[in-house]
Design an enzyme around this catalytic site. Structure first.
Site, PDB file in Angstrom:
ATOM      1  N   GLU A 144       0.897  -1.156   0.000  1.00  0.00           N
ATOM      2  CA  GLU A 144       0.000   0.000   0.000  1.00  0.00           C
ATOM      3  C   GLU A 144       0.929   1.197   0.000  1.00  0.00           C
ATOM      4  O   GLU A 144       1.285   1.727   1.033  1.00  0.00           O
ATOM      5  CB  GLU A 144      -0.901  -0.031   1.240  1.00  0.00           C
ATOM      6  CG  GLU A 144      -2.161   0.774   1.073  1.00  0.00           C
ATOM      7  CD  GLU A 144      -1.989   2.234   1.402  1.00  0.00           C
ATOM      8  OE1 GLU A 144      -1.208   2.918   0.709  1.00  0.00           O
ATOM      9  OE2 GLU A 144      -2.655   2.684   2.344  1.00  0.00           O
ATOM     10  N   GLU A 153       4.370   8.369  -4.219  1.00  0.00           N
ATOM     11  CA  GLU A 153       5.210   7.874  -3.124  1.00  0.00           C
ATOM     12  C   GLU A 153       6.223   6.844  -3.598  1.00  0.00           C
ATOM     13  O   GLU A 153       6.829   6.141  -2.791  1.00  0.00           O
ATOM     14  CB  GLU A 153       4.329   7.305  -1.998  1.00  0.00           C
ATOM     15  CG  GLU A 153       3.843   8.405  -1.076  1.00  0.00           C
ATOM     16  CD  GLU A 153       2.802   7.954  -0.063  1.00  0.00           C
ATOM     17  OE1 GLU A 153       2.705   6.737   0.211  1.00  0.00           O
ATOM     18  OE2 GLU A 153       2.072   8.824   0.432  1.00  0.00           O
TER      19      GLU A 153
HETATM   20  N1  SAH Z   1       0.917  -1.071   4.989  1.00  0.00           N
HETATM   21  C1  SAH Z   1       0.442  -0.142   5.987  1.00  0.00           C
HETATM   22  C2  SAH Z   1       1.098   1.211   5.903  1.00  0.00           C
HETATM   23  C3  SAH Z   1       1.030   1.902   4.553  1.00  0.00           C
HETATM   24  S1  SAH Z   1       1.823   3.467   4.539  1.00  0.00           S
HETATM   25  C4  SAH Z   1      -1.064  -0.050   5.884  1.00  0.00           C
HETATM   26  O1  SAH Z   1      -1.579  -0.369   4.824  1.00  0.00           O
HETATM   27  O2  SAH Z   1      -1.736   0.360   6.832  1.00  0.00           O
HETATM   28  C5  SAH Z   1       3.231   3.156   3.539  1.00  0.00           C
HETATM   29  C6  SAH Z   1       4.473   2.795   4.346  1.00  0.00           C
HETATM   30  O3  SAH Z   1       5.438   2.336   3.430  1.00  0.00           O
HETATM   31  C7  SAH Z   1       5.126   3.953   5.072  1.00  0.00           C
HETATM   32  O4  SAH Z   1       5.285   3.567   6.414  1.00  0.00           O
HETATM   33  C8  SAH Z   1       6.482   4.138   4.376  1.00  0.00           C
HETATM   34  O5  SAH Z   1       7.495   4.492   5.305  1.00  0.00           O
HETATM   35  C9  SAH Z   1       6.740   2.774   3.806  1.00  0.00           C
HETATM   36  N2  SAH Z   1       7.529   2.644   2.554  1.00  0.00           N
HETATM   37  C10 SAH Z   1       7.283   3.284   1.385  1.00  0.00           C
HETATM   38  N3  SAH Z   1       8.095   2.830   0.408  1.00  0.00           N
HETATM   39  C11 SAH Z   1       8.857   1.849   0.958  1.00  0.00           C
HETATM   40  C12 SAH Z   1       9.859   0.989   0.447  1.00  0.00           C
HETATM   41  N4  SAH Z   1      10.198   1.012  -0.841  1.00  0.00           N
HETATM   42  N5  SAH Z   1      10.454   0.141   1.291  1.00  0.00           N
HETATM   43  C13 SAH Z   1      10.089   0.089   2.604  1.00  0.00           C
HETATM   44  N6  SAH Z   1       9.134   0.867   3.144  1.00  0.00           N
HETATM   45  C14 SAH Z   1       8.510   1.749   2.328  1.00  0.00           C
END
Ligand code: SAH
Length: 683
Positions: A144, A153
């Site tokens: 996500e 993002e």
């Molecule tokens: N999966 C959770 C949070 C989603 S928010 C949910 O659905 O509730 C997205 C998260 O991904 C953030 O905490 C961000 O720090 C992390 N993130 C984004 N790109 C990433 C990457 N390439 N590798 C590791 N973490 C990542």
């Protein structure tokens, strides 16, 4: 560890050194993050859960072990869903250390320690194989990583890498695909966020028109996405020119390419008009069949009745580089261009379309300076004719033929108004000499003198030994975040006091801070604890957010553009403090206390605060409440400004809401030394 950070105080303008704890940024990040909002997004959560269950079942049906990779696990929610759905093992990758730590705690608390391994790395750093972070490649990819623009993002490069190195060929992906939709519209309200419309000024010697420099006409503006709660845009504020069109899709179960590319669709306008804006949103299919679909479609384009409010995903507004007349039924081509992280649009007529060399549309870069100076709400404000009219009326009241007028405000048209309305001389104190491009376009470069100095460094030689008889400001400053930060005008006025005539007129003559208790329709969610999410205990996250919100001793008000966040008033609006710009800033604090009666039934989620400026006798403008539109208490807010919201913690934290209090008591103190407003409310 403490560090000292230098910054200009937004209200007083003073350079100050603040002692910042090394954890300051981290607490800001957590407190202002959208994790709480995501956990409250029931529609998103249930659909992810359904999609994950279905993917695990498909893998199991093939007789394989289900090995899940959750990239960007945050609280660990999606990994826990996978484990609960019967996955054999989950790798949960999270780059942000405080979140990775929280995920470890949450996973343990929910009893998944043996099934989920939290890896605190960026996914592109994750290693595979014996002794690596992951034993083997995963066969279910869960993520996500989307923002309102879908790709902002970094979802595309992350998927590209994951398919190359971290997952098996033919893996299952949740979501399975994303689709971006667009709709072409005409909307002077939204177009006014990116272009300056001619400003008509009725002066004594006839009508004058302030025009935008020609460079602005063709300037595509800035590349940053314009994301808004499109559901708050009434249908009367735009005209639909096309059906909703599918722009492009990304299949996340196959290798993804992140390199720049473009997508083109042919469309037949359903109506003739001026194509100005591309509205856009996306949906995600959680499974290959598309039966589990989570959509961001706005109210007029959605077939489902179930409406989910969310703030972490909204809708996008894209501005076409120029407005294009289109005719009903006459084909046009819409091109979406993208790089790894952003999208932009172009509209072409068939003949232009043949010219393929034209296809590589550059990402929008502001060439005219104006889009760097004025953000979108500020464009909207400058284009607000009614507001301009109030300034014109007030200036007409105060200006005389011998007026020497000094303007203090960022990127303001007031100097031009003052000139046209008859000031003898107009000086503009503004630390951005390049703004002269604007005066040049209006042939006023020798009529308005820009003084590039800070107010405290203004000298009589800047003023050619003249004294200022009229001091004007909107007031507006680009450094302002909260409404009262624009009180910087008062500090600037104080700094230039020795250059003012003894009977100087100051416009606005005063300002006042207003307050009202409200019940939000939805915004309360962003500050409300979640507790249990889809059966998983995420209280650790709630505690973290609460801790970060309380990190600074006093809780703070936060800026929100309330036209996007409906609320109803529970009290009458109340004036709480006044600031007399005719006098200099006093040495002592300004404080007030009292109580405000609650007139309507509802949950007191917080207080909204805003400023009103009293320009001249009988003429005021509000940067907050415009009106209470009906007996239910629905509020209409100034659409160009952010208001301050002070959330009451007690109400939001209690699960069963306390009985309606009949009054809220408050104590509000403006510290004239620091320019800060401290508040305390009791229910
Ligand atoms: N999966 C959770 C949070 C989603 S928010 C949910 O659905 O509730 C997205 C998260 O991904 C953030 O905490 C961000 O720090 C992390 N993130 C984004 N790109 C990433 C990457 N390439 N590798 C590791 N973490 C990542």
């Amino acid at each position: 560890m403490k560090t000292f950070c230098g910054r200009a105080n937004p209200t007083t303008g003073a350079m100050e050194w603040i002692e910042e704890d090394e954890n300051y940024d981290y607490h800001q990040e957590i407190a202002r993050s959208r994790y709480a909002d995501m956990l409250h997004d029931k529609d998103r959560n249930t659909k992810y859960y359904q999609g994950i269950r279905a993917a695990v079942s498909r893998v199991k049906e093939r007789g394989e072990k289900a090995i899940v990779l959750d990239i960007g696990t945050g609280t660990g929610l999606l990994a826990m869903m996978a484990a609960a759905a019967g996955a054999d093992f989950c790798y949960a990758v999270e780059v942000f250390k405080p979140m990775a730590n929280a995920a470890v705690k949450i996973v343990e608390k929910n009893g998944f320690r043996d099934k989920i391994k939290v890896i605190n790395k960026h996914s592109t750093e994750v290693t595979i194989g014996p002794g690596g972070d992951m034993q083997c490649r995963a066969n279910i990819l869960v993520t996500e990583l989307f923002d309102t623009e879908l790709i902002g993002e970094g979802a595309l490069p992350t998927y590209e890498h994951a398919h190359k190195y971290l997952v098996q060929e033919g893996c299952e992906a949740v979501p399975h695909r994303a689709t971006v939709y667009v709709q072409l519209v005409e909307s002077s309200r939204m177009w006014a966020w990116n272009k300056l419309f001619p400003v008509h000024v009725k002066a004594e010697d006839g009508e004058k028109i302030i025009v935008a420099p020609s460079e602005m006409e063709n300037c595509p503006g800035v590349p940053s996405v314009c994301d808004i709660q499109l559901n708050q845009m009434p249908s009367s504020d735009f005209t639909v020119l096309s059906d909703v069109i599918t722009m492009f899709s990304v299949d996340f179960s196959k290798p993804v390419r992140s390199a720049s590319t473009y997508y083109r669709v042919q469309l037949e306008p359903v109506r003739s008009g001026k194509a100005q804006i591309v509205l856009s949103w996306w949906d995600i299919d959680m499974d290959p069949s598309g039966r589990i679909n989570c959509t961001m479609a706005p109210y007029w384009a959605k077939s489902t009745s179930a409406f989910q409010w969310r703030d972490h995903w909204m809708q996008c507004v894209y501005f076409l580089p120029n407005e294009e007349p289109v005719l009903q039924g006459e084909v046009v081509y819409l091109t979406a261009c993208r790089d790894e992280y952003s999208l932009w649009y172009k509209l072409q007529k068939p003949r232009e379309e043949e010219n393929k060399a034209d296809v590589r549309v550059e990402s929008p870069v502001c060439r005219c300076q104006a889009h760097l100076l004025w953000n979108r709400p500020r464009f909207g404000e400058l284009n607000d004719q009614n507001r301009t009219h109030q300034y014109v009326r007030s200036l007409m009241k105060v200006l005389k033929a011998d007026s020497v007028c000094l303007c203090i405000s960022d990127g303001s048209l007031l100097p031009v108004l003052a000139h046209y309305l008859g000031a003898k001389q107009v000086l503009y104190l503004f630390f951005y000499l390049r703004f002269s491009f604007f005066f040049k376009a209006n042939h006023l470069e020798d009529k308005i003198k820009i003084i590039e100095a800070r107010p405290e460094l203004l000298t009589s030689s800047h003023l050619e030994d003249k004294k200022i008889s009229v001091l004007v400001g909107e007031p507006f400053f680009t450094t302002s975040l909260l409404p009262w930060h624009n009180l910087y005008f008062w500090y600037a006025r104080t700094a230039v006091a020795s250059h003012l005539t003894s009977n100087v007129t100051v416009l606005p003559q005063s300002a006042s801070l207003h307050m009202m208790i409200v019940e939000f329709q939805d915004l309360w969610r962003i500050r409300s604890p979640c507790g249990i999410c889809e059966g998983f205990d995420v209280q650790t996250m709630d505690d973290m957010i609460k801790n970060s919100l309380n990190y600074r001793e006093s809780r703070e008000a936060e800026p929100h553009p309330l036209w996007e966040y409906p609320c109803k008033s529970l009290s009458d609006p109340q004036e709480v403090l006044t600031f007399d710009f005719r006098k200099t800033v006093p040495q002592h604090c300004l404080s007030t206390e009292g109580s405000v009666n609650l007139l309507r039934k509802g949950t007191s989620h917080g207080a909204v605060l805003w400023m009103e400026y009293h320009l001249a006798a009988g003429i005021s403008i509000s940067t907050g409440l415009m009106q209470i539109s009906n007996e239910k208490g629905n509020c209409e807010w100034n659409p160009h400004c952010k208001q301050a919201v002070y959330f009451f913690s007690s109400v939001i934290e209690s699960e069963t809401l306390p009985d309606l209090p009949s009054a809220v008591t408050y104590a509000i103190k403006f510290d004239t030394k620091t320019g800060e407003i401290a508040m305390d409310f009791k229910l």
